[in-house]
Design a protein around this motif. Sequence first.
Motif, mmCIF file in Angstrom:
data_model
loop_
_atom_site.group_PDB
_atom_site.id
_atom_site.type_symbol
_atom_site.label_atom_id
_atom_site.label_comp_id
_atom_site.label_asym_id
_atom_site.label_seq_id
_atom_site.Cartn_x
_atom_site.Cartn_y
_atom_site.Cartn_z
ATOM 1 N N ILE A 173 0.861 -1.188 0.000
ATOM 2 C CA ILE A 173 0.000 0.000 0.000
ATOM 3 C C ILE A 173 0.897 1.238 0.000
ATOM 4 O O ILE A 173 1.844 1.314 0.798
ATOM 5 N N VAL A 174 0.613 2.184 -0.883
ATOM 6 C CA VAL A 174 1.391 3.429 -0.931
ATOM 7 C C VAL A 174 0.444 4.599 -0.700
ATOM 8 O O VAL A 174 -0.486 4.820 -1.478
ATOM 9 N N LYS A 175 0.683 5.334 0.390
ATOM 10 C CA LYS A 175 -0.183 6.459 0.760
ATOM 11 C C LYS A 175 0.361 7.760 0.158
ATOM 12 O O LYS A 175 1.519 7.815 -0.247
ATOM 13 N N PRO A 176 -0.470 8.818 0.119
ATOM 14 C CA PRO A 176 0.014 10.108 -0.410
ATOM 15 C C PRO A 176 1.260 10.580 0.335
ATOM 16 O O PRO A 176 1.337 10.469 1.568
ATOM 17 N N GLY A 177 2.242 11.069 -0.426
ATOM 18 C CA GLY A 177 3.492 11.562 0.166
ATOM 19 C C GLY A 177 4.564 10.505 0.292
ATOM 20 O O GLY A 177 5.719 10.815 0.574
ATOM 21 N N GLU A 178 4.218 9.229 0.067
ATOM 22 C CA GLU A 178 5.194 8.149 0.217
ATOM 23 C C GLU A 178 5.822 7.788 -1.127
ATOM 24 O O GLU A 178 5.233 7.999 -2.186
ATOM 25 N N LYS A 179 7.034 7.225 -1.046
ATOM 26 C CA LYS A 179 7.702 6.729 -2.248
ATOM 27 C C LYS A 179 7.183 5.338 -2.569
ATOM 28 O O LYS A 179 6.954 4.540 -1.659
ATOM 29 N N ILE A 180 7.026 5.063 -3.858
ATOM 30 C CA ILE A 180 6.666 3.705 -4.281
ATOM 31 C C ILE A 180 7.913 2.843 -4.079
ATOM 32 O O ILE A 180 8.977 3.153 -4.632
ATOM 33 N N PRO A 181 7.820 1.771 -3.252
ATOM 34 C CA PRO A 181 9.044 1.058 -2.848
ATOM 35 C C PRO A 181 9.572 0.055 -3.865
ATOM 36 O O PRO A 181 10.752 -0.207 -3.921
ATOM 37 N N LEU A 182 8.677 -0.536 -4.680
ATOM 38 C CA LEU A 182 9.108 -1.553 -5.637
ATOM 39 C C LEU A 182 8.301 -1.419 -6.928
ATOM 40 O O LEU A 182 7.211 -0.841 -6.930
ATOM 41 N N ASP A 183 8.828 -1.984 -8.019
ATOM 42 C CA ASP A 183 8.075 -1.996 -9.274
ATOM 43 C C ASP A 183 6.869 -2.912 -9.123
ATOM 44 O O ASP A 183 6.977 -4.002 -8.533
ATOM 45 N N GLY A 184 5.734 -2.497 -9.682
ATOM 46 C CA GLY A 184 4.562 -3.361 -9.599
ATOM 47 C C GLY A 184 3.387 -2.830 -10.386
ATOM 48 O O GLY A 184 3.415 -1.716 -10.919
ATOM 49 N N GLU A 185 2.325 -3.649 -10.459
ATOM 50 C CA GLU A 185 1.101 -3.273 -11.170
ATOM 51 C C GLU A 185 0.088 -2.742 -10.168
ATOM 52 O O GLU A 185 -0.113 -3.321 -9.096
ATOM 53 N N ILE A 186 -0.540 -1.613 -10.524
ATOM 54 C CA ILE A 186 -1.561 -1.036 -9.641
ATOM 55 C C ILE A 186 -2.833 -1.870 -9.771
ATOM 56 O O ILE A 186 -3.372 -2.026 -10.873
ATOM 57 N N VAL A 187 -3.273 -2.450 -8.656
ATOM 58 C CA VAL A 187 -4.499 -3.268 -8.685
ATOM 59 C C VAL A 187 -5.712 -2.474 -8.209
ATOM 60 O O VAL A 187 -6.850 -2.829 -8.496
ATOM 61 N N GLN A 188 -5.449 -1.390 -7.473
ATOM 62 C CA GLN A 188 -6.567 -0.564 -6.995
ATOM 63 C C GLN A 188 -6.088 0.865 -6.752
ATOM 64 O O GLN A 188 -4.977 1.083 -6.276
#
Length: 645
Positions: A173-188
């Motif tokens: 889960i990535v919240k506003p203001g956070e860095k995306i930690p790994l490559d991946g597909e957005i499911v939601q």
Amino acid sequence: MSQSNSGHSGCHSCHHDHGHDHTHGSDGITIRQVTPLIISIIFYSLGLIFGDDLRKAGYEAAEYLLFVPAYLLSGWSVLTSAGRNILKGRVFDENFLMTVATLSAFAIRKLPEAVAVMLFFQIGELFQEYAVGRSRRSIKTALEVRPDYANLQVNGEVKKVSPTSVQVGDIVIVKPGEKIPLDGEIVQGNAQVDTSALTGEFLPRTLEAGEIALAGMINQTGVLTIRVTKPFAESSISKILHLVENASSKKAQTEKFITRFARYYTPIVVVGSLLVALLPPLIIPGAIASEWAYRALILLVISCPCGLVISIPLGYFGGVGGAANRGILVKGATFLDTLASVKTVVFDKTGTLTKGKIKVGKIIPSNGFQPEEMLQLAAAAELHSNHPVAESIRQAHGHNIDASEVEDYEEIAGQGIRVKVRKRQVVAGNDRLLHQENIQHDTCLVEGTVVHLAVDGQYTGYILIEDELREDAASAIQSLKQLGIERVMMLTGDNQAVAAKVAQQLSLDSYEADLLPEDKVNAIERILCQAGKNNRVAFVGDGINDAPVIARADVGIAMGGLGSDAAIETADVVLMTDAPSKVAEAIKVARKTQKIVWQNIALALVIKGLFIFLGILGVATLWEAVFADVGVALLAIFNATRVLK
């Protein structure tokens, strides 16, 4: 991503030990470097103020007590480096030159000048550290996007864990203001993300469910649920970090030239100085030995190649940093030189000049069928196919298809599909399939990728599949031509009709179509032969099939945003945004870097040559020699930092 020997950051890659502890992990000047310099300046100032008075009063030793500490504090690193290099068999370098010059100055009681040489050299070194720090900070924007943690979802609970411990298939889960930690597909979820650290682009991008999110992007708005597709070690950001940390290890030809130049230049200067000191008193009647010794000393001080040794690697380091600022990662100084000489640029088509995302362009019905009915039948016929064309048709239809309505599915390799849809016999495929099924049709040759459709033996028309051009593709080609690139070409595995259309839209000079990966390598070999020795060839690609051609070209450029790992690994230059316009930008940075480097070489040699001549004539004093040497070094350093802008 790197293909280098790990090494020095590039600012001293000329194998000259300046004696400084150049803490390359730091971003510039440290207190440890400044403190001895400040104390040296205090002693030096006291020597200048009271030196003459002490000497006149008969306290000559007191003058030495002020200037010797100043000399040792400012020059200790140079003296020790000269000693170490002599023990290693590297006698003639700039440290040796400065040591001989300053000790000779002490011998003829020119104490202030001797200290000034060391003092100003160290000030020049500090300016260089500051400049290197600026370059490194621009490169470290990539390092700063290293994610610190990941919000891992396990059985409905969210745990904060290290990105390295997350597995492929896990949900984060990535919240506003956070860095995306790994490559991946957005499911939601959907959100605007800041991609500037990866791509150099400051306009935020909108990501939605089904799209790929890359590690290092910063979520600005909504909450994203992401299914991880790569472990951290293989993520985009991890590869970028590895590339950046090794970016400066490959020496450019100009840097190698300076290394060789210094090896021959220094002994020539030392021998020349000895001849100036010894020969005139023997040959010229009335020549005073001490006066000619002083002129020889001036020659030694002026001849120190510090400006060149410092500023040339710094120019390349600045070039790598300036490119990184723009989302262009260059894997070494040598590739900046190659880029600057590029006269032919060859592009791959799919995923490079085009988006690589095919979609339904037109539906051309026949025999009274309606476009909506055709699309519905085609989507049902393609229900079980994994082919990108089938996916584009299903996406254009946009509705769920009842699988029970689809029977007797048969895929005919290289031709298309035969299937029953709601008890009707549907054929979807290429022109060859229609001829094989003896279906009468009036349209055979269509420009582009088409899916012909027939129902119960009757031709219903065709669906045209298009691959969109990238928004900046046309401007990219235009920019290259404005830069004086002689040939802009395209190599593609797509058919002749599609290739011709793209080449015409983009005003390309030439193209080759229907190429397999090995055909592309053969094509680039021919292009390299035609280009000649001094006209370099760049190849720009993104797919795994482009890796061999990227490796073969003089300079291989990979689209790094969503390009294949193989292409990025093989490339010499990686564009962190999938924008072909960055190719022209990379060439501009390379040319500016090379221009600045050669300006520094010319500046140093001309000024030094002039002052050497004046010194031999006896016009230049030792003070002027000091300022000429320091001035050249500082001017060269300031000039080198321009490439960052």
